[in-house]
Design an enzyme around this catalytic site. Structure first.
Site, PDB file in Angstrom:
ATOM      1  N   SER A   1      59.437  13.892  70.429  1.00  0.00           N
ATOM      2  CA  SER A   1      59.392  13.448  68.624  1.00  0.00           C
ATOM      3  C   SER A   1      58.508  12.348  69.133  1.00  0.00           C
ATOM      4  O   SER A   1      58.280  11.870  69.673  1.00  0.00           O
ATOM      5  CB  SER A   1      61.045  13.390  68.528  1.00  0.00           C
ATOM      6  N   ASN A   2      59.343  11.659  67.993  1.00  0.00           N
ATOM      7  CA  ASN A   2      58.641   9.995  67.662  1.00  0.00           C
ATOM      8  C   ASN A   2      59.391   8.951  67.050  1.00  0.00           C
ATOM      9  O   ASN A   2      60.568   9.415  66.876  1.00  0.00           O
ATOM     10  CB  ASN A   2      57.076  10.148  66.761  1.00  0.00           C
TER      11      ASN A   2
END
Ligand code: C5P
Length: 243
Positions: A44-45
């Site tokens: 993810s980020n």
């Protein structure tokens, strides 16, 4: 009963609020996506979803019907918006394509993961002493697909993309404007301190299909949300796009 100051603030807001988005349906994507590596891990980020949720709140308060497609975030949805929760880029793409036809303005704030594991193992990957390589495939580019679809069908829908950059911010914004067939790209420098991901503030530059470039000074994301919508409404007039 809420405190008198809260009631006064709310009343003032209702009385002074513009209703320039009455009759619009605004589709907004927000937050990160999560791409599973196995049943317990994901890529993810750092996107917090704050910019997208601020836009959803601003559009809703200005009278729009708001469809918010959100990746996993720690935020409460603004009152009155229709929330669709998704995890992966594929789920976000499907939700967007399903609601696209009924939307007059599409704003893609989400930080979609660019890669995913095509065949996610059913069981947790075991730790070994060996080096582990991941084979990643690109995720669907939702913005590019929507841009191509709007152009193909000549629907007149207004399309706004975001670009988080660390260098050549304006040049990159202009490139994305063309590549993804957007009407506006909102670009920000995520290498700057105190703005961008996770922050309550941002500093953005708007690149528009008309060639106009509008830098918006550093401000709270909620303030920028209204300024972005102001420019979007002006842009639509300039482009003679219809509702
Ligand atoms: O190319 P880049 O990812 O920087 O472009 C950012 C814009 O494209 C954002 O508006 C983002 O929501 C959108 N995007 C998308 N699907 C992807 C990657 C990005 O819609 N797979």
């Amino acid at each position: 009963l809420p405190e008198p100051a809260r009631i006064a603030e709310f009343t003032l807001r209702v009385l002074t609020q513009r209703h320039d988005l009455d009759g619009e349906t605004v589709l907004i994507t927000a937050g990160p996506t999560r791409e599973p590596l196995d049943p317990v891990r994901f890529i993810s980020n750092r996107s917090s979803g704050k910019m997208g949720y601020a836009l959803a709140e601003a559009a809703s308060e200005r009278g729009a019907r708001v469809l918010l497609v959100s990746g996993p975030v720690q935020l409460d949805p603004p009152a009155g918006v229709e929330l669709m929760r998704v995890q992966t880029a594929r789920e976000m793409r499907d939700a967007v394509m399903e609601r696209l036809a009924e939307s007059s303005i599409i704003i893609k704030t989400a930080a979609v993961a660019d890669y995913h594991v095509a065949n996610v193992p059913k069981q947790k990957v075991k730790k070994t002493a060996m080096r582990l390589s991941l084979e990643l495939d690109p995720t669907p580019d939702i913005l590019a697909e929507v841009g191509a679809e709007i152009e193909r069908r000549a629907t007149g829908q207004l399309l706004i993309g975001f670009a988080a950059e660390t260098e050549n911010v304006v040049a990159e914004a202009k490139r994305k404007l063309q590549a993804k067939k957007c009407d506006m790209v909102v670009a920000n420098d995520v290498s700057a301190d105190g703005t961008g991901f996770e922050s309550d503030e941002n500093e953005v530059v708007l690149a528009m299909r008309t060639g106009e470039v509008a830098p918006l000074g550093r401000a709270a994301k909620r303030v920028l949300a209204d300024q972005i919508l102001d420019h979007a409404m002006q842009l639509r007039l300039a482009l003679h796009k219809s509702r």
